[in-house]
Every structure is written in C-alpha cells, then in structure tokens.
Design a protein around this motif. Sequence first.
Motif, PDB file in Angstrom:
ATOM      1  N   ASP A 169      -2.017  -2.504 -12.936  1.00 35.99           N
ATOM      2  CA  ASP A 169      -0.529  -2.679 -12.808  1.00 35.99           C
ATOM      3  C   ASP A 169      -0.034  -2.530 -11.517  1.00 35.99           C
ATOM      4  O   ASP A 169       1.114  -1.671 -11.262  1.00 35.99           O
ATOM      5  CB  ASP A 169       0.310  -1.812 -13.837  1.00 35.99           C
ATOM      6  CG  ASP A 169      -0.181  -1.854 -15.136  1.00 35.99           C
ATOM      7  OD1 ASP A 169      -0.555  -3.010 -15.520  1.00 35.99           O
ATOM      8  OD2 ASP A 169      -0.193  -1.023 -16.004  1.00 35.99           O
ATOM      9  N   PRO A 170      -0.343  -3.149 -10.204  1.00 36.73           N
ATOM     10  CA  PRO A 170      -0.117  -2.842  -9.253  1.00 36.73           C
ATOM     11  C   PRO A 170       1.303  -3.306  -8.822  1.00 36.73           C
ATOM     12  O   PRO A 170       1.636  -4.489  -9.247  1.00 36.73           O
ATOM     13  CB  PRO A 170      -1.088  -3.427  -8.107  1.00 36.73           C
ATOM     14  CG  PRO A 170      -1.849  -4.887  -8.994  1.00 36.73           C
ATOM     15  CD  PRO A 170      -1.747  -4.121 -10.323  1.00 36.73           C
ATOM     16  N   SER A 171       2.170  -2.830  -7.959  1.00 36.25           N
ATOM     17  CA  SER A 171       3.195  -3.324  -7.325  1.00 36.25           C
ATOM     18  C   SER A 171       3.290  -2.834  -5.854  1.00 36.25           C
ATOM     19  O   SER A 171       2.732  -1.724  -5.427  1.00 36.25           O
ATOM     20  CB  SER A 171       4.487  -2.763  -8.008  1.00 36.25           C
ATOM     21  OG  SER A 171       5.647  -3.328  -7.339  1.00 36.25           O
ATOM     22  N   ILE A 172       4.204  -3.579  -4.944  1.00 36.36           N
ATOM     23  CA  ILE A 172       3.666  -3.210  -3.466  1.00 36.36           C
ATOM     24  C   ILE A 172       5.115  -3.837  -3.041  1.00 36.36           C
ATOM     25  O   ILE A 172       5.876  -4.664  -3.096  1.00 36.36           O
ATOM     26  CB  ILE A 172       2.487  -4.301  -2.991  1.00 36.36           C
ATOM     27  CG1 ILE A 172       2.085  -4.113  -1.628  1.00 36.36           C
ATOM     28  CG2 ILE A 172       2.963  -5.842  -3.284  1.00 36.36           C
ATOM     29  CD1 ILE A 172       0.842  -4.767  -1.207  1.00 36.36           C
ATOM     30  N   ILE A 183       4.406  -1.644   7.329  1.00 34.35           N
ATOM     31  CA  ILE A 183       3.142  -0.842   6.576  1.00 34.35           C
ATOM     32  C   ILE A 183       3.468  -1.333   5.027  1.00 34.35           C
ATOM     33  O   ILE A 183       4.586  -1.357   4.565  1.00 34.35           O
ATOM     34  CB  ILE A 183       3.394   0.578   6.650  1.00 34.35           C
ATOM     35  CG1 ILE A 183       3.308   1.205   8.140  1.00 34.35           C
ATOM     36  CG2 ILE A 183       2.390   1.410   6.012  1.00 34.35           C
ATOM     37  CD1 ILE A 183       1.846   0.767   8.892  1.00 34.35           C
ATOM     38  N   PHE A 184       2.361  -1.458   4.203  1.00 32.39           N
ATOM     39  CA  PHE A 184       2.271  -1.820   2.832  1.00 32.39           C
ATOM     40  C   PHE A 184       2.187  -0.601   2.078  1.00 32.39           C
ATOM     41  O   PHE A 184       1.335   0.109   2.449  1.00 32.39           O
ATOM     42  CB  PHE A 184       1.342  -2.898   2.780  1.00 32.39           C
ATOM     43  CG  PHE A 184       1.337  -4.014   3.566  1.00 32.39           C
ATOM     44  CD1 PHE A 184       2.170  -5.335   2.982  1.00 32.39           C
ATOM     45  CD2 PHE A 184       0.217  -4.437   4.498  1.00 32.39           C
ATOM     46  CE1 PHE A 184       2.221  -6.282   3.522  1.00 32.39           C
ATOM     47  CE2 PHE A 184       0.655  -5.429   5.243  1.00 32.39           C
ATOM     48  CZ  PHE A 184       1.572  -6.675   4.969  1.00 32.39           C
ATOM     49  N   TYR A 185       2.974  -0.328   1.327  1.00 29.58           N
ATOM     50  CA  TYR A 185       2.807   0.631   0.181  1.00 29.58           C
ATOM     51  C   TYR A 185       2.598  -0.109  -1.078  1.00 29.58           C
ATOM     52  O   TYR A 185       3.395  -0.737  -1.485  1.00 29.58           O
ATOM     53  CB  TYR A 185       4.114   1.630   0.367  1.00 29.58           C
ATOM     54  CG  TYR A 185       4.195   2.280   1.631  1.00 29.58           C
ATOM     55  CD1 TYR A 185       3.543   3.329   1.767  1.00 29.58           C
ATOM     56  CD2 TYR A 185       5.002   1.680   2.534  1.00 29.58           C
ATOM     57  CE1 TYR A 185       3.654   4.180   3.180  1.00 29.58           C
ATOM     58  CE2 TYR A 185       5.161   2.251   3.842  1.00 29.58           C
ATOM     59  CZ  TYR A 185       4.513   3.384   3.797  1.00 29.58           C
ATOM     60  OH  TYR A 185       4.518   4.170   5.405  1.00 29.58           O
ATOM     61  N   LEU A 186       1.705   0.536  -1.808  1.00 35.35           N
ATOM     62  CA  LEU A 186       1.565   0.166  -3.340  1.00 35.35           C
ATOM     63  C   LEU A 186       1.134   1.266  -4.039  1.00 35.35           C
ATOM     64  O   LEU A 186       0.884   2.405  -4.052  1.00 35.35           O
ATOM     65  CB  LEU A 186      -0.052  -0.720  -3.404  1.00 35.35           C
ATOM     66  CG  LEU A 186      -0.684  -1.385  -4.457  1.00 35.35           C
ATOM     67  CD1 LEU A 186      -1.540  -2.621  -4.059  1.00 35.35           C
ATOM     68  CD2 LEU A 186      -1.390  -0.385  -5.026  1.00 35.35           C
ATOM     69  N   VAL A 187       1.773   0.835  -5.433  1.00 35.96           N
ATOM     70  CA  VAL A 187       1.643   2.006  -6.443  1.00 35.96           C
ATOM     71  C   VAL A 187       0.985   1.360  -7.893  1.00 35.96           C
ATOM     72  O   VAL A 187       1.064   0.230  -7.814  1.00 35.96           O
ATOM     73  CB  VAL A 187       3.150   2.475  -6.881  1.00 35.96           C
ATOM     74  CG1 VAL A 187       3.958   1.327  -7.147  1.00 35.96           C
ATOM     75  CG2 VAL A 187       3.275   3.534  -7.769  1.00 35.96           C
ATOM     76  N   ASN A 188       0.347   2.192  -8.516  1.00 33.00           N
ATOM     77  CA  ASN A 188      -0.166   1.822  -9.744  1.00 33.00           C
ATOM     78  C   ASN A 188       0.371   2.570 -10.827  1.00 33.00           C
ATOM     79  O   ASN A 188       0.879   3.980 -10.692  1.00 33.00           O
ATOM     80  CB  ASN A 188      -1.739   1.919  -9.704  1.00 33.00           C
ATOM     81  CG  ASN A 188      -2.251   1.221  -8.662  1.00 33.00           C
ATOM     82  OD1 ASN A 188      -3.120   1.366  -7.570  1.00 33.00           O
ATOM     83  ND2 ASN A 188      -2.320  -0.159  -8.972  1.00 33.00           N
ATOM     84  N   SER A 189      -0.087   2.169 -12.152  1.00 40.82           N
ATOM     85  CA  SER A 189       0.118   3.045 -13.460  1.00 40.82           C
ATOM     86  C   SER A 189      -0.879   4.212 -13.285  1.00 40.82           C
ATOM     87  O   SER A 189      -1.798   4.026 -12.744  1.00 40.82           O
ATOM     88  CB  SER A 189      -0.035   2.259 -14.523  1.00 40.82           C
ATOM     89  OG  SER A 189       0.674   1.040 -14.624  1.00 40.82           O
TER      90      SER A 189
END
Length: 506
Positions: A16-19, A25-31
């Motif tokens: 479930d990535p979101s970015i 700078i790219f920042y990405l978060v996951n479940s």
Amino acid sequence: MTVAHHNPIIPGFSPDPSICLVDGIFYLVNSSFHLYPGLPIYMSNDLISWKHIGNAINRPSQLSLSRATTFVGLLDDGTELVATGGLYAPTIRHHNGITYIICTNVIHGTTDVLGDEHSEQFIIHTTDIRLGNWSDPIVFEFPGIDPSLLFDDDGRVYVQLCKTGPEFEIYNSEIDITTGARIVEPTLIWTGWKKGYTEGPHIYKKDGWYYLLCAEGGTFQYHMLSMARSRNIWGPYESYEMNPLYTASGTAQYVQNTGHGDLFQDQNRQWWVVMLGVRMKDGRSIMGRETFLTSVDWPYDGWPTIQPVTCDGNLEGNFKVEIQDSFAAPWVYLRDAKLDRYHMQDNRITLHADPVEITSADGSSTFVGQRQRRLEGTATVTVYKPQHSTSVRAGLALYKDEHRFLTIGYDFRLQQVVFNGLNQAKSFSQTEAQKVELQDFMSFKIDYTETSLQFSFWVNDAGWSDLATLDTAILTDLDFTGPVIGIFAIGRDVAVEFGDFEVDTV
C-alpha cells in the motif's frame, strides 16, 4: 528524468505505498499492520536508492495496536483469508511546509471472526520528516478504510475513503485539517468500474479535471487499478473507457497482484506510479506484498498510460537502512510491546523473557526483528546460556503473525533444540526436537531462497546441523503481511543475551 530503477524499490513487507515530493526528496510510506513502530518512512533523491529513515508511529502514546490481531476465515469462494488488523493504507501529502499522513487503524474484536472489527481514521503531521517528530493523531470516525487527502487550489481540504460492508464504495468529505472536523459530510462519489472491492482512492487535480484513482478486485490475483474523472470533485465521475488502467491479472508476468497505487511527478514533472505487487513463482510469494515503481505517460486533458511493471530479481542492494545503536529503524516489535524488556549494547541484545507466547493474540510476545529484504539470504544469531535457565525458550523466528511462523530455538528446561512450524490457514503444524546438552552458547541459522527454508543449529563446535527444511509455499497465503525475521525469549522474567544477530547476509 531518466531513472534506471530496480524493482521492487522497497523489497519485503511493504504494501500500500503512498509517496510525495518535498524539497527535491521523495518520501514514501507503507502499511505496517501489527508491527511497532508503525508506518515506515523511506526516502530517495533519485527513485533508485532508498533508505528506511524512521517510522511515523514511533511513540507508544500515539495509539494502541493491542487489537491488531489476525483473523483466519473463509471467503465466499471457500478460500482462506488471513486478515491482520492495525495500520492500513496510509496516504502521505505535503502542503504549506507541513507533511501529513492520514491512515486507518483497524481494531479487531475478541470473537476471532472475520468482520468483528471497527476502524479509527487518524491524521498525523510533522514539519521535519527527517527529524521524525510526528504529532499525536487527530482521530475522526468513518466506517471504512484507505483514507486519502487532497489539498485543493482554493484552500479546501478533502478526504476520500472506502466505505466497507457488503459494497466497497468511494466517499468524499471536506474537513478542517487542523481538527479533523467535518465541514461536509461524507458523500458517495463512485461505486467503481468493476464494482468489486473498490478501495485505495486518491484524487489528483490536473488540467481542470479531478482524476480518481482506485484499486479494485481485491488485493490478490484480480487486483487492478481503475480510474474515473469529473470536472467537479463531488462528481459525477465518468469511468475511463479503457479500464482497468493497469493489472497483471491473466498474464504470465512475474510480478502479480499489482494495484493500490499512487501517482506522482518527479522534479522534472515526469509522471510515475508506485504500487504494490508480489513476486510470484509457481504459486509461491514468500516476500508478501512489496512496493514497485513504473513510469506513466499522462497527456494533457487525457488519461494516463502505465508502463509494465518489471522486476530485476534479487537486486535488493539499492535498498538501505540507517542502522542505529538503539531499537529504532529497522527494528520492529509485535503490537504494544513492553519496550523496557529490550536492551542493546554493541552487537549484544538482551531480552527479558515474558510468558506471552508467539501464538498469543493478547499482549506482546518478547520478540524483536527486522523485515526480510532479500529473496535469498541467511539469518543467524547466537544465544548465550542465561544464569537462570530452567524455564525459558529462546531462539530465531521467521514470523508473519500469531497463526503463521517458523521458529528454531533452545528449550533450557527440556535441554532440547526445537523447531516449531505453524500455519493455521493451511492446517499445518510441525515440531522437531533434538536433545542437546548446552555448555555456554548455541547459534541458530535460517537459510532462505524463493522456494525453500532451512533451519539449522551449531553447538559445542560440532558444526551446523540441519533440523528442518520446508517449502516456502507453507507460508504463502491470501494475506496482508510479509516475513519478519527476529529473536524471541519466552519465560518468566529471565534475561537472555543474544549476539551477532544478522538478517539478509549473502
């Protein structure tokens, strides 16, 4: 921007990535579901090399994961679903110097029945992602999952969510971002293209249109991305006539179950999408749902075209973690951990054993580990004989949830090396034991490939002895989580010392 990226960009348990892009700078978060700390944050300046820099849920006071338990139950077609509670499908967005994450905490009931749950939606924020000072959650109610944020040009802030139940449908609401209070009540805006498990909504404003991207088909073999658009954020939304926008269903591609994506632009305004997928080999997907990247062509006033997701095999060398001398990234615990039971100094870790079993859905077993990042590798640890050793078991585990794990360890009371394997979704249980008289220490090892798992031990300078070998299919299920490799100590307040714990060595 030409990017020779390697997929998966975030290997291992990273669904479930979101970015978002912040100051180049790219920042990405996951479940993260049942793991604490939760909502891992990754950064990259080129979409090629990624670092795990921290976690947005990094204080026990922020929220409780005590009911992030796992249900095993039958779907309508008779297949087993393994559904874990906890932190689902975060969305990360940046606006006016503040970075926001909106997410769902799925709280399971006590009946161990699929559907006995309720959801808490929450928003957290920070002005410095690298520093990691995320706020306490602002909680708001909505009976669903997968919230997303849109900051519109006129200053209004909208939340899109999936309302669950007999139908999965997409709702939109206007909120006050500072309090979470509703300004406009949730309103149905789209029922989906296939009208099945329509979830994971994100709205993007482009060329005077509101484009609504969703996942459909469930997160397994029929997973897909679909799209609709409207001139008004409240609709009506017209479905793209070429839907699905992207799917691997019905293909022979190595990366399957693709969906739940987030579109974004790089520093040069080139469009990309991150999405989840699994590496599937002969029915095995031992790594679980991972994060993949591919480019997108999105013409003016038109619809996007997503390029095929390709995979480079076991090339996880572009992924790094910032190793620290404390239990920060990349270490994880189970649910609401008792953090005073864990101590690290140099390459030694001391666990104060607790009687809570790994099989328990109540409490948190004394376990700490790291996500498995390599498809092929080795995990090792040395366990030292405690001063008081009559009632403790300690060792090495490959863990997915309380119903599915494989462990090898030493039972100091029985003086046995013991392998335990469990997968209730497959009605699998296996135990192997061997009598061994321990002197001062013992080492354990897990060798893993895409298709096999081997559990071994070393004692009294006798070399490695194999205790169990399994096919990775035994831990491949219709599930939400991925493998975590860690160490455990089960007993009554006995201090157990571990040394040289390593994961993913080659």
